[in-house]
Structure formats: C-alpha cells, structure tokens
Design a protein around this motif. Structure first.
Motif, short mmCIF file in Angstrom:
data_model
loop_
_atom_site.label_atom_id
_atom_site.label_comp_id
_atom_site.label_asym_id
_atom_site.label_seq_id
_atom_site.Cartn_x
_atom_site.Cartn_y
_atom_site.Cartn_z
N MET A 27 1.20 -1.10 -0.16
CA MET A 27 -0.13 0.14 0.25
C MET A 27 0.77 0.75 0.29
O MET A 27 1.86 1.56 0.85
CB MET A 27 -0.81 -0.22 1.48
CG MET A 27 -1.81 0.62 1.43
SD MET A 27 -2.78 1.20 3.03
CE MET A 27 -3.44 -0.07 2.12
N VAL A 28 0.26 2.08 -1.27
CA VAL A 28 1.75 3.27 -1.07
C VAL A 28 0.33 4.48 -1.29
O VAL A 28 -0.33 4.65 -2.03
CB VAL A 28 1.72 3.75 -2.38
CG1 VAL A 28 2.75 5.10 -2.24
CG2 VAL A 28 3.66 2.57 -2.26
N GLU A 29 -0.19 5.70 -0.07
CA GLU A 29 -0.83 6.36 0.09
C GLU A 29 0.13 7.63 0.17
O GLU A 29 1.04 7.92 0.69
CB GLU A 29 -1.42 6.01 0.99
CG GLU A 29 -2.53 5.04 0.94
CD GLU A 29 -3.29 4.80 2.50
OE1 GLU A 29 -4.30 4.10 1.81
OE2 GLU A 29 -3.63 5.90 3.11
N ALA A 30 0.18 8.52 -0.67
CA ALA A 30 0.42 10.11 -0.71
C ALA A 30 -1.35 11.36 0.02
O ALA A 30 -1.48 11.38 -0.81
CB ALA A 30 0.62 10.69 -1.97
N TYR A 31 -0.62 11.82 1.07
CA TYR A 31 -1.52 12.71 1.79
C TYR A 31 -1.57 14.33 1.62
O TYR A 31 0.32 14.60 1.03
CB TYR A 31 -1.61 12.94 3.04
CG TYR A 31 -2.75 11.21 3.16
CD1 TYR A 31 -3.72 11.75 3.64
CD2 TYR A 31 -2.00 10.54 3.26
CE1 TYR A 31 -4.44 10.09 3.85
CE2 TYR A 31 -2.25 9.39 3.62
CZ TYR A 31 -3.42 8.91 3.58
OH TYR A 31 -4.49 7.96 4.02
N VAL A 32 -1.61 14.64 0.33
CA VAL A 32 -2.21 16.41 -0.38
C VAL A 32 -2.95 17.11 0.29
O VAL A 32 -3.70 16.91 0.93
CB VAL A 32 -1.84 16.36 -1.77
CG1 VAL A 32 -0.18 15.43 -2.17
CG2 VAL A 32 -3.39 16.02 -2.04
N GLY A 33 -2.92 18.38 0.84
CA GLY A 33 -4.11 19.53 0.98
C GLY A 33 -3.15 20.46 0.38
O GLY A 33 -1.57 21.26 1.29
N GLU A 34 -3.86 21.17 1.12
CA GLU A 34 -3.55 23.21 1.14
C GLU A 34 -3.21 23.21 3.28
O GLU A 34 -3.47 22.40 3.50
CB GLU A 34 -5.07 24.20 1.05
CG GLU A 34 -5.33 24.67 -0.18
CD GLU A 34 -3.76 25.40 0.02
OE1 GLU A 34 -3.05 25.70 0.27
OE2 GLU A 34 -3.41 25.80 -1.57
N TYR A 35 -2.87 24.10 3.48
CA TYR A 35 -2.23 24.68 4.57
C TYR A 35 -3.39 24.57 5.67
O TYR A 35 -5.19 25.10 5.77
CB TYR A 35 -1.86 26.51 4.34
CG TYR A 35 -1.58 26.72 5.65
CD1 TYR A 35 0.13 26.39 6.31
CD2 TYR A 35 -1.62 27.90 6.26
CE1 TYR A 35 0.14 26.75 7.48
CE2 TYR A 35 -1.30 27.77 8.05
CZ TYR A 35 -0.08 27.13 7.74
OH TYR A 35 0.40 27.85 9.51
N ILE B 181 3.82 2.30 2.48
CA ILE B 181 4.04 3.28 2.89
C ILE B 181 3.47 4.55 3.02
O ILE B 181 2.15 4.73 1.97
CB ILE B 181 5.09 3.72 1.35
CG1 ILE B 181 6.27 2.03 1.33
CG2 ILE B 181 5.81 5.01 1.43
CD1 ILE B 181 7.67 2.25 1.60
N ILE B 182 3.58 5.43 3.80
CA ILE B 182 2.51 6.77 3.38
C ILE B 182 3.76 7.89 3.53
O ILE B 182 4.19 8.22 4.51
CB ILE B 182 2.06 6.83 5.26
CG1 ILE B 182 0.77 5.93 5.64
CG2 ILE B 182 0.46 7.67 4.85
CD1 ILE B 182 -0.15 4.96 4.56
N MET B 183 2.93 8.46 2.57
CA MET B 183 3.74 10.12 2.11
C MET B 183 3.20 11.56 2.47
O MET B 183 1.38 11.62 2.27
CB MET B 183 4.15 10.54 0.91
CG MET B 183 5.12 8.81 0.89
SD MET B 183 5.28 9.42 -0.67
CE MET B 183 4.48 8.05 -2.33
N ASP B 184 3.97 12.38 3.49
CA ASP B 184 3.20 13.13 3.99
C ASP B 184 3.42 14.38 3.26
O ASP B 184 4.59 14.75 3.00
CB ASP B 184 3.64 14.04 5.59
CG ASP B 184 2.45 15.62 6.22
OD1 ASP B 184 2.06 15.93 5.30
OD2 ASP B 184 3.90 15.83 6.88
N VAL B 185 2.76 14.97 2.55
CA VAL B 185 3.39 15.90 1.27
C VAL B 185 2.98 16.85 1.24
O VAL B 185 2.31 17.49 2.09
CB VAL B 185 1.98 15.27 -0.46
CG1 VAL B 185 3.06 16.24 -2.13
CG2 VAL B 185 2.94 14.14 -0.53
#
Length: 215
Positions: free
Chosen positions: A1-9, A91-95
């Motif tokens: 599992m590979v997840e990338a979390y994106v978002g505004e401030y 893998i969990i990514m904080d972008v």
C-alpha cells in the motif's frame, strides 16, 4: 500500500498521514512514514520523528536535532525519502501543501509508476482556499491526479459536529460532481461521544499530533 496525502495549508494532511500510519501499524503491518514537506519546514514531522518512531513507525525525515539551526537548508528532504518506495511494507507520504508542495511527489523515484499509489486530497471546508464548492473544485483540479478525498472540516479545538457535517456535506457534493470517491471523513477523537447517529460515509477518529510540532 502506498498513500500520499496532499492538501492546502491547515487542511490536516499531516495529521491524516500520521493517523493512517498508526492505524496500519496497529494492524500489525510494517509502516514507513515519509516527510515530503519542503514548504513549511518548521511545522512538519521533523519535531515528531522520535515520538513516532517510539510507536513503531519508521520515519524518513530529519529529526529536530539534525535540522535545527540550518536556516533555509532545513527545508531539505532526508535523502532516504527519494527512495521511499524501496522500503518494505506500507508507505505513507506526507506531501507539502499547495500545488507546488504536491509536486514534491515527483522527487520520489518510481512514485507515479507504482500501481499501488493512491493520492489522497485532504480538504478542510473551514479554510479560505477551500471554503466553498467552487474553490474546492478549483483546488482539486489544480492538483492533477487525485484518487480519493479525505473530508476533514475542522476548526481545531473549536470544532463541533454540526460544523463538520455542514462543511463535509459541501465536500461530498464536489466529490460527486468530479467523480472522485471519499476515502473517509475525519473527526477529532474528542468528539467521539458527541455522535448520536451513524454516518453514511466512514468516519475515522483521529488524535491530533501536529499542535506539538511547532519549533
């Protein structure tokens, strides 16, 4: 599992990444949490690295001790982050926040080639950049690829169930229009006892870590 979390401030993307990583860890899985935030280097996983590693996560990030006093170079990524997909397990990514921050995902070798990659856009209706349907739609479209949305309407300690319901309802409407699924909606664990009914879209109760992340 590979997840990338994106978002505004202040969308809560880092909180979602941390809580998701810990959720998987509690299931007995091998989890690596990756810091890919170069936009706001002093409000990232760096200050939480030691704490999170004590909980059993592998954290690819510079620690507070490694980056303190580096000035602008403190925004540099830990070189190991580039090869994050070589790690075993999940893998969990904080972008980084915003469109430019989201482009940091390009620095991870093989990210967009991974068949497991899911890009999660975290949306907080209480933030100006995503405070109505048109702004949410514009922001989601600006990100390019988005595989799912996390509805995370909140105002920190001032959050109420009614505020969350109202904001998330608008996020759901945009998601339906764009044909993007809602992965889950997040509520602070402090509101668990305030729920008097089951919600149609899955709810994950989160613990807030990031208030302790400021240098």
């Amino acid at each position: 599992m590979v997840e990338a979390y994106v978002g505004e401030y202040a969308s809560g993307k880092s909180e979602m990444a941390i809580n998701r990583a810990l959720e998987l860890k509690k299931q007995g899985r091998n989890v690596t949490l990756v810091d890919l935030d170069t936009v706001e280097p002093f409000y990232t996983l760096r200050t939480l690295k030691n704490q999170l590693e004590k909980k059993g996560l592998k954290v690819l990030a510079f620690s507070r001790e490694q980056s303190f006093g580096l000035g602008e170079t403190g925004a540099m990524l830990n070189p190991a982050a580039r090869w994050a997909l070589w790690q075993e397990g999940d893998i969990i990514m904080d972008v980084g926040y915003g469109v430019l921050g989201a482009q940091t995902l390009n620095l991870v070798e093989g990210a967009y080639d991974s068949p497991e990659l899911k890009i999660m856009a975290v949306v907080n209706y209480s933030r100006p950049m995503t405070g109505n349907r048109e702004r949410i739609k514009k922001y989601i479209n600006s990100l390019g690829r988005v595989d799912a949305i996390v509805a995370n309407t909140h105002m920190g300690d001032e959050s109420t169930v009614d505020l969350i319901k109202e904001g998330n309802r608008e996020i759901f409407a945009v998601a339906a229009e764009l044909g993007i699924p809602i992965f889950f909606q997040a509520l602070d664990e402090k509101l668990r006892d305030a729920l008097e009914e089951s919600w149609e879209i899955p709810v994950k109760f989160i613990k807030r870590f990031m208030p302790a992340a400021i240098w």
